[in-house]
Write a protein that holds these residues in place. Structure first.
Motif, PDB file in Angstrom:
ATOM      1  N   MET A   1       0.845  -1.177   0.000  1.00 48.85           N
ATOM      2  CA  MET A   1       0.000   0.000   0.000  1.00 48.85           C
ATOM      3  C   MET A   1       0.892   1.243   0.000  1.00 48.85           C
ATOM      4  N   SER A   2       0.607   2.155  -0.888  1.00 42.60           N
ATOM      5  CA  SER A   2       1.338   3.409  -0.942  1.00 42.60           C
ATOM      6  C   SER A   2       0.880   4.305   0.213  1.00 42.60           C
ATOM      7  N   TYR A   3       1.748   5.137   0.675  1.00 37.61           N
ATOM      8  CA  TYR A   3       1.405   6.035   1.773  1.00 37.61           C
ATOM      9  C   TYR A   3       1.072   7.445   1.287  1.00 37.61           C
ATOM     10  N   TYR A   4       0.986   7.614  -0.035  1.00 43.95           N
ATOM     11  CA  TYR A   4       0.633   8.924  -0.576  1.00 43.95           C
ATOM     12  C   TYR A   4      -0.114   8.777  -1.892  1.00 43.95           C
ATOM     13  N   ILE A   5      -0.784   9.884  -2.250  1.00 46.86           N
ATOM     14  CA  ILE A   5      -1.525   9.994  -3.504  1.00 46.86           C
ATOM     15  C   ILE A   5      -0.811  11.096  -4.285  1.00 46.86           C
ATOM     16  N   LYS A   6      -0.515  10.859  -5.566  1.00 43.70           N
ATOM     17  CA  LYS A   6       0.351  11.784  -6.293  1.00 43.70           C
ATOM     18  C   LYS A   6      -0.241  12.206  -7.627  1.00 43.70           C
ATOM     19  N   ARG A   7       0.056  13.448  -7.982  1.00 40.57           N
ATOM     20  CA  ARG A   7      -0.275  13.962  -9.316  1.00 40.57           C
ATOM     21  C   ARG A   7       0.955  14.663  -9.865  1.00 40.57           C
ATOM     22  N   ILE A   8       1.348  14.315 -11.073  1.00 37.20           N
ATOM     23  CA  ILE A   8       2.474  14.959 -11.755  1.00 37.20           C
ATOM     24  C   ILE A   8       1.897  16.049 -12.638  1.00 37.20           C
ATOM     25  N   THR A   9       2.445  17.263 -12.533  1.00 39.80           N
ATOM     26  CA  THR A   9       1.898  18.391 -13.287  1.00 39.80           C
ATOM     27  C   THR A   9       2.969  19.054 -14.142  1.00 39.80           C
ATOM     28  N   ASP A  10       2.507  19.889 -15.037  1.00 33.78           N
ATOM     29  CA  ASP A  10       3.390  20.741 -15.840  1.00 33.78           C
ATOM     30  C   ASP A  10       3.310  22.192 -15.367  1.00 33.78           C
ATOM     31  N   PHE A  11       2.734  22.411 -14.187  1.00 30.19           N
ATOM     32  CA  PHE A  11       2.651  23.757 -13.634  1.00 30.19           C
ATOM     33  C   PHE A  11       4.041  24.235 -13.237  1.00 30.19           C
ATOM     34  N   THR A  12       4.200  25.553 -13.149  1.00 25.75           N
ATOM     35  CA  THR A  12       5.403  26.061 -12.504  1.00 25.75           C
ATOM     36  C   THR A  12       5.285  25.713 -11.021  1.00 25.75           C
ATOM     37  N   PHE A  13       6.374  25.784 -10.310  1.00 28.01           N
ATOM     38  CA  PHE A  13       6.361  25.449  -8.894  1.00 28.01           C
ATOM     39  C   PHE A  13       5.373  26.344  -8.126  1.00 28.01           C
ATOM     40  N   ASP A  14       5.488  27.644  -8.311  1.00 25.70           N
ATOM     41  CA  ASP A  14       4.605  28.573  -7.595  1.00 25.70           C
ATOM     42  C   ASP A  14       3.144  28.380  -7.971  1.00 25.70           C
ATOM     43  N   GLU A  15       2.903  28.095  -9.248  1.00 22.84           N
ATOM     44  CA  GLU A  15       1.536  27.850  -9.695  1.00 22.84           C
ATOM     45  C   GLU A  15       0.980  26.585  -9.037  1.00 22.84           C
ATOM     46  N   ALA A  16       1.803  25.563  -8.914  1.00 23.54           N
ATOM     47  CA  ALA A  16       1.363  24.319  -8.277  1.00 23.54           C
ATOM     48  C   ALA A  16       0.996  24.556  -6.813  1.00 23.54           C
ATOM     49  N   VAL A  17       1.823  25.318  -6.096  1.00 23.87           N
ATOM     50  CA  VAL A  17       1.524  25.632  -4.695  1.00 23.87           C
ATOM     51  C   VAL A  17       0.207  26.396  -4.611  1.00 23.87           C
ATOM     52  N   ASP A  18       0.032  27.374  -5.473  1.00 22.85           N
ATOM     53  CA  ASP A  18      -1.184  28.180  -5.477  1.00 22.85           C
ATOM     54  C   ASP A  18      -2.409  27.326  -5.807  1.00 22.85           C
ATOM     55  N   ARG A  19      -2.301  26.479  -6.806  1.00 21.56           N
ATOM     56  CA  ARG A  19      -3.450  25.666  -7.231  1.00 21.56           C
ATOM     57  C   ARG A  19      -3.868  24.658  -6.175  1.00 21.56           C
ATOM     58  N   ILE A  20      -2.896  23.982  -5.544  1.00 19.68           N
ATOM     59  CA  ILE A  20      -3.288  22.991  -4.532  1.00 19.68           C
ATOM     60  C   ILE A  20      -3.852  23.697  -3.306  1.00 19.68           C
ATOM     61  N   THR A  21      -3.335  24.865  -2.986  1.00 18.47           N
ATOM     62  CA  THR A  21      -3.864  25.636  -1.850  1.00 18.47           C
ATOM     63  C   THR A  21      -5.329  25.999  -2.093  1.00 18.47           C
ATOM     64  N   LYS A  22      -5.642  26.440  -3.302  1.00 14.10           N
ATOM     65  CA  LYS A  22      -7.033  26.775  -3.647  1.00 14.10           C
ATOM     66  C   LYS A  22      -7.902  25.517  -3.735  1.00 14.10           C
ATOM     67  N   ALA A  23      -7.341  24.436  -4.271  1.00 13.26           N
ATOM     68  CA  ALA A  23      -8.108  23.191  -4.427  1.00 13.26           C
ATOM     69  C   ALA A  23      -8.555  22.632  -3.081  1.00 13.26           C
ATOM     70  N   ILE A  24      -7.679  22.650  -2.104  1.00 12.35           N
ATOM     71  CA  ILE A  24      -8.066  22.066  -0.811  1.00 12.35           C
ATOM     72  C   ILE A  24      -9.127  22.908  -0.105  1.00 12.35           C
ATOM     73  N   GLN A  25      -9.169  24.190  -0.418  1.00 10.87           N
ATOM     74  CA  GLN A  25     -10.184  25.047   0.182  1.00 10.87           C
ATOM     75  C   GLN A  25     -11.585  24.635  -0.266  1.00 10.87           C
ATOM     76  N   THR A  26     -11.712  24.092  -1.469  1.00 11.16           N
ATOM     77  CA  THR A  26     -13.018  23.665  -1.967  1.00 11.16           C
ATOM     78  C   THR A  26     -13.577  22.494  -1.163  1.00 11.16           C
ATOM     79  N   GLU A  27     -12.698  21.772  -0.458  1.00  8.11           N
ATOM     80  CA  GLU A  27     -13.118  20.637   0.369  1.00  8.11           C
ATOM     81  C   GLU A  27     -13.075  20.974   1.859  1.00  8.11           C
ATOM     82  N   GLY A  28     -12.980  22.259   2.191  1.00 14.00           N
ATOM     83  CA  GLY A  28     -13.037  22.674   3.582  1.00 14.00           C
ATOM     84  C   GLY A  28     -11.725  22.646   4.344  1.00 14.00           C
ATOM     85  N   PHE A  29     -10.610  22.529   3.629  1.00 10.73           N
ATOM     86  CA  PHE A  29      -9.293  22.503   4.263  1.00 10.73           C
ATOM     87  C   PHE A  29      -8.655  23.887   4.222  1.00 10.73           C
TER      88      PHE A  29
END
Length: 130
Positions: A1-29
């Motif tokens: 069993m893997s201990y993480y869930i992963k997505r590989i992106t072509d975003f810039t680093f800063d864009e990836a941080v920004d996008r995941i930060t906004k994405a988790i907010q949609t689920e109440g995080f």
């Protein structure tokens, strides 16, 4: 069993941080902690390292429910998300798999909570569409 869930992106680093930060907010995080590993390693031991951030995410409602079941569950919180720039230019976004993490706790009442948490976190990765 893997201990993480992963997505590989072509975003810039800063864009990836920004996008995941906004994405988790949609689920109440929200983000409780933000560790810049590159800057920390440079400051503490003077080494150069790739862009690497550890975001500590928490859903207060789910956290409260878990505390009602298992007082020491705080040891497993927050849910860590890593954003890592790879040598090939891709940026990986990985999220701790709560079902794997909670398997070490011998409390069956936490399993439904872990599954719900995993479902919400997996959904966050689907919100990262290009």
């Amino acid at each position: 069993m893997s201990y993480y869930i992963k997505r590989i992106t072509d975003f810039t680093f800063d864009e990836a941080v920004d996008r995941i930060t906004k994405a988790i907010q949609t689920e109440g995080f929200g983000i409780l902690t933000d560790i810049d590993v590159k800057a920390t390693l440079k400051q503490k031991i003077n080494v150069d390292f790739k862009q690497y951030r550890i975001l500590g995410a928490c859903n207060p409602t789910l956290a409260y429910e878990a505390f009602q079941v298992e007082d020491q569950i705080g040891i497993m919180m927050p849910c860590n998300i890593t954003v890592v720039e790879q040598d090939n230019g891709h940026v990986d976004i990985s999220i701790m798999d709560p079902t794997a993490a909670f398997n070490v706790i011998e409390n069956e009442e936490l399993q439904p909570f872990a599954k719900e948490l995993k479902m919400k976190l997996e959904r966050c990765l689907t919100y990262l569409e290009d």
